[in-house]
Motif scaffolding. Structure first.
Motif, PDB file in Angstrom:
ATOM      1  N   MET A  51      19.180  51.914  39.591  1.00  0.00           N
ATOM      2  CA  MET A  51      18.218  50.949  39.070  1.00  0.00           C
ATOM      3  C   MET A  51      18.162  50.959  37.538  1.00  0.00           C
ATOM      4  O   MET A  51      17.438  50.158  36.938  1.00  0.00           O
ATOM      5  CB  MET A  51      16.833  51.202  39.680  1.00  0.00           C
ATOM      6  N   THR A  69      13.954  58.960  42.242  1.00  0.00           N
ATOM      7  CA  THR A  69      13.612  58.012  41.184  1.00  0.00           C
ATOM      8  C   THR A  69      12.430  57.165  41.641  1.00  0.00           C
ATOM      9  O   THR A  69      12.031  57.229  42.799  1.00  0.00           O
ATOM     10  CB  THR A  69      14.793  57.077  40.824  1.00  0.00           C
ATOM     11  N   GLN A  70      11.900  56.363  40.742  1.00  0.00           N
ATOM     12  CA  GLN A  70      10.674  55.562  40.894  1.00  0.00           C
ATOM     13  C   GLN A  70       9.443  56.471  40.810  1.00  0.00           C
ATOM     14  O   GLN A  70       9.178  57.269  41.720  1.00  0.00           O
ATOM     15  CB  GLN A  70      10.637  54.762  42.209  1.00  0.00           C
ATOM     16  N   LEU A  73       7.106  56.953  43.873  1.00  0.00           N
ATOM     17  CA  LEU A  73       7.674  57.799  44.934  1.00  0.00           C
ATOM     18  C   LEU A  73       7.665  59.263  44.512  1.00  0.00           C
ATOM     19  O   LEU A  73       7.248  60.142  45.280  1.00  0.00           O
ATOM     20  CB  LEU A  73       9.110  57.358  45.249  1.00  0.00           C
ATOM     21  N   LEU A 101      -1.845  54.423  47.822  1.00  0.00           N
ATOM     22  CA  LEU A 101      -0.616  53.615  47.830  1.00  0.00           C
ATOM     23  C   LEU A 101      -0.906  52.184  47.373  1.00  0.00           C
ATOM     24  O   LEU A 101      -0.125  51.575  46.634  1.00  0.00           O
ATOM     25  CB  LEU A 101       0.028  53.625  49.222  1.00  0.00           C
ATOM     26  N   ARG A 102      -2.047  51.666  47.796  1.00  0.00           N
ATOM     27  CA  ARG A 102      -2.437  50.310  47.373  1.00  0.00           C
ATOM     28  C   ARG A 102      -2.512  50.212  45.845  1.00  0.00           C
ATOM     29  O   ARG A 102      -2.005  49.262  45.242  1.00  0.00           O
ATOM     30  CB  ARG A 102      -3.796  49.989  48.001  1.00  0.00           C
ATOM     31  N   LEU A 105       0.962  50.433  44.197  1.00  0.00           N
ATOM     32  CA  LEU A 105       1.669  49.151  44.293  1.00  0.00           C
ATOM     33  C   LEU A 105       1.093  48.148  43.288  1.00  0.00           C
ATOM     34  O   LEU A 105       1.828  47.434  42.604  1.00  0.00           O
ATOM     35  CB  LEU A 105       1.585  48.613  45.726  1.00  0.00           C
ATOM     36  N   ASN A 108       2.385  48.963  39.872  1.00  0.00           N
ATOM     37  CA  ASN A 108       3.763  48.522  39.652  1.00  0.00           C
ATOM     38  C   ASN A 108       3.880  47.012  39.543  1.00  0.00           C
ATOM     39  O   ASN A 108       4.692  46.504  38.781  1.00  0.00           O
ATOM     40  CB  ASN A 108       4.662  49.047  40.779  1.00  0.00           C
ATOM     41  N   HIS A 109       3.067  46.302  40.329  1.00  0.00           N
ATOM     42  CA  HIS A 109       3.174  44.843  40.374  1.00  0.00           C
ATOM     43  C   HIS A 109       2.442  44.169  39.217  1.00  0.00           C
ATOM     44  O   HIS A 109       2.945  43.222  38.614  1.00  0.00           O
ATOM     45  CB  HIS A 109       2.622  44.344  41.710  1.00  0.00           C
ATOM     46  N   SER A 113       3.324  46.992  34.850  1.00  0.00           N
ATOM     47  CA  SER A 113       4.410  46.046  34.605  1.00  0.00           C
ATOM     48  C   SER A 113       4.132  45.196  33.368  1.00  0.00           C
ATOM     49  O   SER A 113       5.000  45.052  32.499  1.00  0.00           O
ATOM     50  CB  SER A 113       4.638  45.165  35.835  1.00  0.00           C
TER      51      SER A 113
ATOM     52  N   GLN B  70      -2.319  44.387  49.799  1.00  0.00           N
ATOM     53  CA  GLN B  70      -1.037  44.784  49.180  1.00  0.00           C
ATOM     54  C   GLN B  70       0.042  44.793  50.257  1.00  0.00           C
ATOM     55  O   GLN B  70       0.072  45.662  51.135  1.00  0.00           O
ATOM     56  CB  GLN B  70      -1.088  46.149  48.483  1.00  0.00           C
ATOM     57  N   GLY B  72       3.076  45.765  50.464  1.00  0.00           N
ATOM     58  CA  GLY B  72       3.849  46.992  50.672  1.00  0.00           C
ATOM     59  C   GLY B  72       3.095  48.005  51.514  1.00  0.00           C
ATOM     60  O   GLY B  72       3.683  48.688  52.371  1.00  0.00           O
ATOM     61  N   LEU B  73       1.787  48.109  51.299  1.00  0.00           N
ATOM     62  CA  LEU B  73       0.954  48.999  52.118  1.00  0.00           C
ATOM     63  C   LEU B  73       0.835  48.459  53.539  1.00  0.00           C
ATOM     64  O   LEU B  73       0.981  49.199  54.524  1.00  0.00           O
ATOM     65  CB  LEU B  73      -0.438  49.144  51.490  1.00  0.00           C
ATOM     66  N   THR B  76       3.953  49.046  55.535  1.00  0.00           N
ATOM     67  CA  THR B  76       4.122  50.465  55.859  1.00  0.00           C
ATOM     68  C   THR B  76       3.211  50.865  57.022  1.00  0.00           C
ATOM     69  O   THR B  76       3.642  51.548  57.967  1.00  0.00           O
ATOM     70  CB  THR B  76       3.805  51.326  54.608  1.00  0.00           C
ATOM     71  N   VAL B  77       1.961  50.434  56.973  1.00  0.00           N
ATOM     72  CA  VAL B  77       1.017  50.770  58.043  1.00  0.00           C
ATOM     73  C   VAL B  77       1.470  50.141  59.370  1.00  0.00           C
ATOM     74  O   VAL B  77       1.443  50.793  60.425  1.00  0.00           O
ATOM     75  CB  VAL B  77      -0.415  50.311  57.677  1.00  0.00           C
ATOM     76  N   ARG B  98      11.648  57.861  52.125  1.00  0.00           N
ATOM     77  CA  ARG B  98      11.543  57.863  50.659  1.00  0.00           C
ATOM     78  C   ARG B  98      12.315  56.695  50.060  1.00  0.00           C
ATOM     79  O   ARG B  98      11.849  56.062  49.116  1.00  0.00           O
ATOM     80  CB  ARG B  98      12.095  59.191  50.111  1.00  0.00           C
ATOM     81  N   LEU B 101      10.295  53.486  50.439  1.00  0.00           N
ATOM     82  CA  LEU B 101       9.206  53.388  49.460  1.00  0.00           C
ATOM     83  C   LEU B 101       9.768  53.105  48.063  1.00  0.00           C
ATOM     84  O   LEU B 101       9.204  52.314  47.298  1.00  0.00           O
ATOM     85  CB  LEU B 101       8.372  54.680  49.460  1.00  0.00           C
ATOM     86  N   ARG B 102      10.902  53.727  47.745  1.00  0.00           N
ATOM     87  CA  ARG B 102      11.540  53.488  46.443  1.00  0.00           C
ATOM     88  C   ARG B 102      11.860  52.006  46.261  1.00  0.00           C
ATOM     89  O   ARG B 102      11.589  51.415  45.213  1.00  0.00           O
ATOM     90  CB  ARG B 102      12.818  54.328  46.378  1.00  0.00           C
ATOM     91  N   TRP B 103      12.413  51.379  47.284  1.00  0.00           N
ATOM     92  CA  TRP B 103      12.748  49.953  47.176  1.00  0.00           C
ATOM     93  C   TRP B 103      11.500  49.074  47.200  1.00  0.00           C
ATOM     94  O   TRP B 103      11.468  48.029  46.538  1.00  0.00           O
ATOM     95  CB  TRP B 103      13.746  49.543  48.270  1.00  0.00           C
ATOM     96  N   LEU B 104      10.474  49.480  47.934  1.00  0.00           N
ATOM     97  CA  LEU B 104       9.219  48.704  47.904  1.00  0.00           C
ATOM     98  C   LEU B 104       8.636  48.720  46.483  1.00  0.00           C
ATOM     99  O   LEU B 104       8.142  47.702  45.991  1.00  0.00           O
ATOM    100  CB  LEU B 104       8.190  49.268  48.886  1.00  0.00           C
ATOM    101  N   LEU B 105       8.679  49.881  45.835  1.00  0.00           N
ATOM    102  CA  LEU B 105       8.156  49.971  44.471  1.00  0.00           C
ATOM    103  C   LEU B 105       9.012  49.159  43.501  1.00  0.00           C
ATOM    104  O   LEU B 105       8.493  48.433  42.647  1.00  0.00           O
ATOM    105  CB  LEU B 105       8.090  51.444  44.032  1.00  0.00           C
ATOM    106  N   PHE B 106      10.323  49.268  43.647  1.00  0.00           N
ATOM    107  CA  PHE B 106      11.225  48.460  42.812  1.00  0.00           C
ATOM    108  C   PHE B 106      10.952  46.968  43.019  1.00  0.00           C
ATOM    109  O   PHE B 106      10.923  46.181  42.064  1.00  0.00           O
ATOM    110  CB  PHE B 106      12.686  48.787  43.162  1.00  0.00           C
ATOM    111  N   ASN B 108       8.150  45.529  43.886  1.00  0.00           N
ATOM    112  CA  ASN B 108       6.901  45.148  43.231  1.00  0.00           C
ATOM    113  C   ASN B 108       7.024  45.148  41.709  1.00  0.00           C
ATOM    114  O   ASN B 108       6.432  44.310  41.037  1.00  0.00           O
ATOM    115  CB  ASN B 108       5.774  46.084  43.669  1.00  0.00           C
ATOM    116  N   HIS B 109       7.789  46.093  41.189  1.00  0.00           N
ATOM    117  CA  HIS B 109       7.878  46.245  39.735  1.00  0.00           C
ATOM    118  C   HIS B 109       8.872  45.272  39.095  1.00  0.00           C
ATOM    119  O   HIS B 109       8.599  44.686  38.055  1.00  0.00           O
ATOM    120  CB  HIS B 109       8.283  47.697  39.424  1.00  0.00           C
ATOM    121  N   LYS B 110      10.033  45.088  39.729  1.00  0.00           N
ATOM    122  CA  LYS B 110      11.111  44.397  39.043  1.00  0.00           C
ATOM    123  C   LYS B 110      11.736  43.215  39.788  1.00  0.00           C
ATOM    124  O   LYS B 110      12.448  42.429  39.181  1.00  0.00           O
ATOM    125  CB  LYS B 110      12.238  45.407  38.728  1.00  0.00           C
TER     126      LYS B 110
END
Lengths: 221, 221
Positions: A51, A69-70, A73, A101-102, A105, A108-109, A113, B70, B72-73, B76-77, B98, B101-106, B108-110
């Motif tokens: 990334m 990473t991230q 996480l 977690l909410r 997120l 990050n969003h 950001s 959210q 992503g949350l 996951t639930v 893991r 979650l890493r890709w969920l954060l990515f 949301n962020h990017k």
């Protein structure tokens, strides 16, 4: 022993450093020359993080070299690994863990950001930022600030009346000095400001220029 | 029975709808008039989501009315609650969970953050977007696309060679028609395109205008 690939201009690296400090874990920083493009090289992407970002945390887990990473996480894994030392950090029960977690997120969003991008473009970008882009980021940043300000009006921390990863994640960039945001970024947000001051007073939660490696750079303007 | 407060222009709502569809759970959409400001009212913030956003998922859990926000949350639930039906969706082991979650954060962020904002400003904003802001978002979006394109070059799905929440989260906005992005948004990204087509072919994974409530709106331009 944890190894944190990081640099002092990164609040995302600072999020992980704050978590390690709070958990009283031994860790050493490894300098990443992000400002000169290190994380965007193919060598870095192949070896550390496709990334193209820092932080990267390295440690031995079940006898194997592990790389994460991230920041969101990494923080979650650290809080779970050391839950015996500080069980509330990831949330004390299912409801709180979901809340943490909410907020990670949301951070990050909508929060880090815009805040981080605004600061970087304002103070550290290679060229002067477009005023329209800065204004766009500022508007989004203020919308996110207003949400957190309202939330903190009636409680000392973001989740469950105690310190959690949510607080560390959202506050990390606010440990940077005002000048890097081009002024008092928390003006008009008294509850946000009081919360950051509350967090800065917790033993071990030092600023990024004390915890992370690399040369401090003066803002361009 | 799940109730999903949502509207058809939101890829974030679509992420949750895709998850419910894949898990074959009974669910009903509840229309949220986002385009006319419903989620930004104090009533909505007080009752449903202080963050001023959709989706919101309602359901009964351990006898109690539960509300989650959210995407992503929520995803996951849902994957954890219905892991007996589809155990791999949240990841088959610690390493995969893991990675998810890493890709969920990515995302949301990017990824979603720039892609969704670009689409909204281009096609649905109240006024014509500033070209500099659009160009900024497009550059960031392309940087995120390049990372996922490179990742998908050697595998069919983002995590662990099987469908996971990571795929649903990053692809949801790409179910929208090209015209809403002002053109063929995946031109130059053949692996990304093949991956989206692969996902669209999975039974139940319908488009947002088939799954979510609200009037379809023509892009402004």
């Amino acid at each position: 022993m944890y190894r944190l690939h990081s640099f002092c201009q990164s609040g995302n690296c600072h999020k992980v450093a704050l978590t390690l400090q709070l958990l009283r874990q031994p860790w050493e920083p490894v300098f990443v020359d992000f400002m000169n493009g290190a994380t965007r090289s193919s060598a870095w992407r192949d070896e550390f993080n496709e990334m193209g970002e820092a932080p990267v945390l390295e440690f031995i887990e079940l006898g194997e070299e592990t790389r994460l990473t991230q920041s969101g996480l990494i923080m979650t894994v650290l809080a779970e690994r050391h839950a015996d030392f500080m069980p509330a950090l990831a949330g004390r029960n299912t409801r709180e863990r979901r809340e943490v977690l909410r907020w990670l997120l949301f951070d990050n969003h909508k929060f880090t950001s815009y805040l981080a991008t605004y600061r970087f473009m304002k103070s550290f970008g290679a060229s002067a930022p477009d005023p329209a882009v800065l204004a766009f980021l500022k508007t989004r940043m203020d919308a996110a600030f207003a949400i957190v300000e309202s939330h903190l009006r009636t409680r000392p921390f973001l989740v469950g009346d105690h310190l959690s990863l949510a607080d560390l994640s959202l506050s990390a960039y606010l440990f940077y000095p005002d000048e890097e945001f081009g002024g008092d970024v928390l003006a008009g947000y008294p509850y946000l400001r009081a919360w950051v001051i509350r967090l800065m007073a917790i033993p071990g939660l030092k600023g990024p220029y004390e915890l992370l490696p690399g040369e401090r750079i003066a803002p361009r303007w």
